[in-house]
Enzyme design. Structure first.
Site, PDB file in Angstrom:
ATOM      1  N   THR A 155       0.770  -1.074   0.004  1.00  0.00           N
ATOM      2  CA  THR A 155      -0.101  -0.041  -0.153  1.00  0.00           C
ATOM      3  C   THR A 155       0.679   1.231  -0.141  1.00  0.00           C
ATOM      4  OG1 THR A 155      -0.064  -0.147   2.392  1.00  0.00           O
ATOM      5  CG2 THR A 155      -1.940  -1.209   1.130  1.00  0.00           C
ATOM      6  N   LYS A 181       4.172  -6.962   3.867  1.00  0.00           N
ATOM      7  CA  LYS A 181       4.053  -5.532   3.546  1.00  0.00           C
ATOM      8  C   LYS A 181       3.568  -4.793   4.873  1.00  0.00           C
ATOM      9  CE  LYS A 181       0.672  -3.569   3.245  1.00  0.00           C
ATOM     10  NZ  LYS A 181       0.196  -2.097   4.137  1.00  0.00           N
ATOM     11  N   THR A 192       1.932  -9.067  12.189  1.00  0.00           N
ATOM     12  CA  THR A 192       2.234  -7.999  11.408  1.00  0.00           C
ATOM     13  C   THR A 192       1.376  -7.376  10.511  1.00  0.00           C
ATOM     14  OG1 THR A 192       3.970  -7.200  10.099  1.00  0.00           O
ATOM     15  CG2 THR A 192       3.446  -9.511   9.589  1.00  0.00           C
ATOM     16  N   GLU A 278       6.463   4.575   7.202  1.00  0.00           N
ATOM     17  CA  GLU A 278       5.821   5.529   6.152  1.00  0.00           C
ATOM     18  C   GLU A 278       6.885   7.045   6.387  1.00  0.00           C
ATOM     19  OE1 GLU A 278       1.395   4.374   5.613  1.00  0.00           O
ATOM     20  OE2 GLU A 278       1.817   5.714   7.357  1.00  0.00           O
ATOM     21  N   ASN A 401      -0.242  10.255   5.795  1.00  0.00           N
ATOM     22  CA  ASN A 401      -1.522   9.861   6.549  1.00  0.00           C
ATOM     23  C   ASN A 401      -2.590  10.991   6.630  1.00  0.00           C
ATOM     24  OD1 ASN A 401      -0.725   7.003   7.649  1.00  0.00           O
ATOM     25  ND2 ASN A 401       0.883   7.936   8.001  1.00  0.00           N
ATOM     26  N   THR A 406      -8.254   9.572   0.725  1.00  0.00           N
ATOM     27  CA  THR A 406      -8.681  10.520  -0.317  1.00  0.00           C
ATOM     28  C   THR A 406      -7.667  10.247  -1.620  1.00  0.00           C
ATOM     29  OG1 THR A 406      -7.862  12.501   0.451  1.00  0.00           O
ATOM     30  CG2 THR A 406     -10.151  12.029   0.814  1.00  0.00           C
TER      31      THR A 406
END
Length: 406
Positions: A155, A181, A192, A278, A401, A406
């Site tokens: 993702t 992932k 995880t 991230e 985030n 959107t």
């Protein structure tokens, strides 16, 4: 005892497995988002799942399906979590498994499903099932097939995460391979984000479950990116038995050798997840040693790894040891700041009340300029130690985030 060694590979490295990954427009155009991992025959299997009380439909379905320890296929998708979707979501998960079984010509009880992505949205079943059929038609056992499957479950990940290891058991070559992932919403407790491990070891379902739980404790349960535990956390392992080793049915040398390979793969995947947090710019290992108990060491290390203030200081290359000690202090672990020491790699920042001067701060800043480093807290209260894998918080973490749905 001969130990395992890393090899290049992923879920297709072990004998008896095929995989595929295809684009199905679940959320995005032009990227793989449906994966299929299939064993040639029904095989021993085990799984661990999120302990979040808000669990996604695939988790609820899989907990029951994997209970007997026999599985042959896993269908996974990215782009939609199928979480908080009520009875309709559960029916979608069940239908996904039934349709996959029909396409593969296998018993529906041998199929698991996994999803990751946005919470609160129904799966686009027409696209998912079309993707499943396309994946079934393109199954293969090459490294490229494994990589295609891995890309289909990504993702916000910025890179694929794969690992494989090989070990000799009873004169037979046993391989363990895996993919995972996860780069955000990660503080696993039993699992995880999404992880898939395959092995050609011959091992009983009971020992496979035991092996997976032991490996998770040393790998995925030591990863913290942001302190949030997902609704979809799942880790699966399938064992085909194709290596020809004598079946592992109890603890002993063969089980220890298998554990070494499994832990090697799981630790590699866990570290890759933390490295790809991230927006992450730094991979950080937090180690607490000299704790009075194992529990104290673990919760103190986890508190530091989760601290937004500590994590932002790492991004800014600021050796703000005060934030580290503060996190240890509120962790619940026993601590005395007059006995504690804080190090960044081998450079000290705080020693039993002594504070780093300007020259020492310059050395610390140099350490923190690296892509990875270790933050060590020595409590000098006992003999216990624990480490957690984590990363910094950058400006990009907020951007990623802030508009995820959107």
């Amino acid at each position: 005892m001969q130990k395992s060694k890393y090899i290049d590979g992923g879920v297709c490295s072990a004998k008896g497995f095929r995989a595929a990954g295809v684009p199905a427009r679940i959320k995005y155009e032009g990227r793989n988002d449906v994966a299929l991992i299939v064993a040639d025959e029904p095989c021993a299997a085990a799984a661990v799942f999120t302990t979040n009380k808000v669990a996604a439909a695939p988790v609820l379905y899989d907990r029951s399906a994997v209970a007997d320890g026999r599985i042959q296929a896993i269908l996974a998708n990215s782009g939609c979590a199928n979480a908080c979707t009520g009875e309709a979501g559960l029916k979608d998960a069940e239908l996904s498994a039934l349709a996959t079984a029909g396409e593969l010509g296998i018993d529906p009880s041998l199929v698991l499903v996994a999803s990751t992505g946005v919470i609160g949205r129904r799966l686009p079943m027409d696209r998912l099932l079309a993707g499943m059929k396309a994946a079934a038609a393109s199954l293969g056992s090459t490294p490229e097939h494994g990589l295609a499957a891995e890309k289909a479950v990504m993702t916000t990940d910025t890179r694929p995460k794969q690992a494989a290891a090989r070990v000799k058991i009873g004169g037979k070559t046993v391989t363990v391979g895996g993919m995972a992932k996860g780069s955000g919403m990660i503080e696993p407790n039993m699992a995880t984000m999404l992880g898939f491990v395959t092995t050609d070891a011959a091992i009983s379902p009971a020992m496979l479950r035991r092996a997976l739980k032991l490996a998770v404790a040393k790998s995925f349960n030591r990863v913290v990116v942001d302190g949030d535990e997902s609704t979809n956390d799942s880790l699966f392992i399938m064992a085909s038995g194709k290596s020809g080793n004598a079946k592992i049915t109890r603890a002993g040398e063969d089980f220890s050798l298998f554990m070494d390979a499994l832990e090697r793969v799981c630790i590699s995947l866990a570290r890759q997840m933390a490295t790809d947090g991230e927006g992450a710019t730094k991979f950080v290992t937090v180690t607490v040693r000299g704790a009075k108990s194992e529990h104290d060491a673990a919760r103190a290390a986890r508190a530091v790894a989760k601290s937004p203030l500590a994590k932002t200081s790492w991004f800014g290359k600021d050796p703000n040891w005060g934030r580290v000690l503060a996190a240890v202090g509120y962790s619940g672990a026993e601590v005395s700041d007059m006995k504690a020491e804080v190090f960044y790699d081998g450079e000290w920042a705080f020693r039993r009340g002594e504070i780093a001067d300007e020259k020492q701060l310059a050395r610390l800043a140099k350490v923190m300029s690296a892509d990875s480093f270790t933050v060590t807290v020595d409590l000098h209260l006992g003999k216990y130690e624990s480490s957690i894998y984590t990363c910094d918080f950058s400006l990009d973490y907020v951007h990623i985030n802030a508009d995820y749905t959107t």
